[in-house]
Design an enzyme around this catalytic site. Sequence first.
Site, mmCIF file in Angstrom:
data_model
loop_
_atom_site.group_PDB
_atom_site.id
_atom_site.type_symbol
_atom_site.label_atom_id
_atom_site.label_comp_id
_atom_site.label_asym_id
_atom_site.label_seq_id
_atom_site.Cartn_x
_atom_site.Cartn_y
_atom_site.Cartn_z
ATOM 1 N N ARG A 212 22.540 2.751 20.152
ATOM 2 C CA ARG A 212 23.975 2.690 20.131
ATOM 3 C C ARG A 212 24.691 3.612 19.009
ATOM 4 O O ARG A 212 24.005 3.648 17.801
ATOM 5 C CB ARG A 212 24.532 1.299 20.042
ATOM 6 C CG ARG A 212 26.038 1.163 20.252
ATOM 7 C CD ARG A 212 26.486 1.445 21.369
ATOM 8 N NE ARG A 212 27.880 1.032 21.879
ATOM 9 C CZ ARG A 212 28.581 1.354 22.746
ATOM 10 N NH1 ARG A 212 28.022 2.469 23.413
ATOM 11 N NH2 ARG A 212 29.735 0.870 22.987
ATOM 12 N N THR B 18 28.615 6.897 31.679
ATOM 13 C CA THR B 18 27.488 6.337 31.537
ATOM 14 C C THR B 18 26.368 6.570 32.716
ATOM 15 O O THR B 18 27.034 6.755 33.924
ATOM 16 C CB THR B 18 27.829 4.846 31.256
ATOM 17 O OG1 THR B 18 28.726 4.692 30.160
ATOM 18 C CG2 THR B 18 26.443 4.159 31.241
ATOM 19 N N THR C 125 24.617 6.734 27.415
ATOM 20 C CA THR C 125 26.070 6.942 27.734
ATOM 21 C C THR C 125 26.695 7.920 26.704
ATOM 22 O O THR C 125 26.035 7.986 25.487
ATOM 23 C CB THR C 125 27.028 5.590 27.697
ATOM 24 O OG1 THR C 125 28.240 5.916 27.676
ATOM 25 C CG2 THR C 125 26.652 4.931 26.200
ATOM 26 N N SER D 192 29.289 -2.536 27.246
ATOM 27 C CA SER D 192 29.033 -3.276 28.388
ATOM 28 C C SER D 192 27.729 -3.069 28.843
ATOM 29 O O SER D 192 27.427 -3.838 29.854
ATOM 30 C CB SER D 192 30.280 -3.202 29.297
ATOM 31 O OG SER D 192 31.624 -3.465 29.005
#
Length: 578
Positions: A109, A397, A415, A462
Amino acid sequence: MKIRLLAARTFAMMAAPLLAGACAAVPAQAPQPASSAPALYPDGMVSAADPRAADAGAAMLRQGGSATDAAIATMLALTVVEPQSSGIGGGGFYVTADAAGHVSTIDGRETAPASATQDWFVKDGKVLTFAEAVPGGTSIGVPGNLALAARAHAAHGKLAWKALFAPAIALAKNGFEVTPRLYGMLKTSSNTAAFTPAGKALFYGADGNPRPVGTRIVNTALAATLEKLASGGRPAFYAGANAAAVAAAARSAPINPSSMTQADIASYVAKPRDAVCGTYRGYRICGMGPPSSGATTVLATLGALERFDIGKLGPDSPVAWHLIAESMRLAYADRAKYLADADFESVPVAGLVDKGYLASRSALIDPARTIPAVDAGTPPGAKTAYAPAPAQVENGTSHFVTVDRAGNVVTYTSTIESPFGSGMMAGGYYLNNELTDFDMAPTVGGVPVANRPGPGKRPRSSMAPTLVYGPDGALRLAVGAAGGATIPAQVLRAIIGVIDWNLSAQAAIDLPVLFAPTGDTVFVEKGSRLEALIPALTQLGHKVMPRELPLKANAIEVVGGRLVGAADPRSEGRAVAE
């Protein structure tokens, strides 16, 4: 429903004492040996949102590569052919397991710069709207996909690093055709796709219109970048000319310039995380932990749903979808309050999926009527009182799944957040706007929200790459999706379809999606057969709204010892065998 957070320890299956699964941190190094293990499947397989990317991954399998090699090649190819959705300018979550079911994950991330404060999206005392915050520099997080790929390859790769780049380099250098989906995105998202002169020149004609479907796009800048990364590895991205270009793009943005530095980029780390695993009707389900909200939301929804006989009700029952909606509302309420980067906030992961806690949440559900107002609960281990915050918009994404002949599996969601991310480019690729996944208002009523911005922090996601193991302990399904906050709902639809309704993975992905986030509105996929159930759902007390949802799922299932691929008919996806 027996659910545990597993960290480098064995999960003993009730029905499969010979098959133990562990959710353990991926080692930074120690690549797997060139495996001589007997083949578990006749052929490996890749399922991705673009057939050219699936072909790139399958090519690695044909060369004797692992599922991880195939996943990395797929991600790199998507950088070229699906620039609106994913790639090296963004980040991702990687969940992998070997043939024995030992699960491990890597968090790629994006991170906020060291200069980020909780008021990162507050200007002149006012919180920016999502549309105001997306374009430019402040929405850009330090990209994590290349670091994730390098770490995964070190642990699980078989082919040479350079070989993984060959398909993507060929696509960028020789050209790729504009597809209907890409054309549609170029048409509706020109504010980001054509935000820079480089993006405008690449994808738009002199008349300002998107290049037509079938036009061959040659991205020489991206080809050059990929060639440098193929030769130079991870350092070629996080140091030197590329790092300078990323920082310069963020700092020099004509709108919302950032204070990102090369030091922010150089310090990025893709982190091994504890997988989050649990059971549903005897199936073991594993996914990604924080900063992903995917696994906790999926498992919490299933946990609240398990006491109801959804299988008997069937996929055309309004009561079945009512129960799914109520379970989802409860899970999303907890998601909105508690889920964030666990390196910075107290996230009660084990409590959110605790058997007793989920039973108490399920007790709130009445098959005959809706819960008037859904609030977050107080799971075991919740130490900090956070304010609940609304879900953010997420769209750009892609998900892909790879399985090799030896039985290694990867489910990976990548993403750049919104279509074409921030609109800023470096080296021929788009840079993410991932930081808008933070709750931009850092407090609600004077109480801090867990997912507020902060230096070095990773925004909540998510994304829900998921593995499902049958009661016999064998891999049954690898699945994931794209589509922002709808991702857990899409994954749930697939799991329920396969487990409760005995559907194939393809038929399960074909099912319509019901999305019930925090609030009193239930969204049903516009144009689907769920619209016929609106009167019955309304009678049960739901406020129902048909809506075009950003849906795009991919999966591979195991049926009779063979791999069977599935791809969302709403996308251009495809499954390709080696």
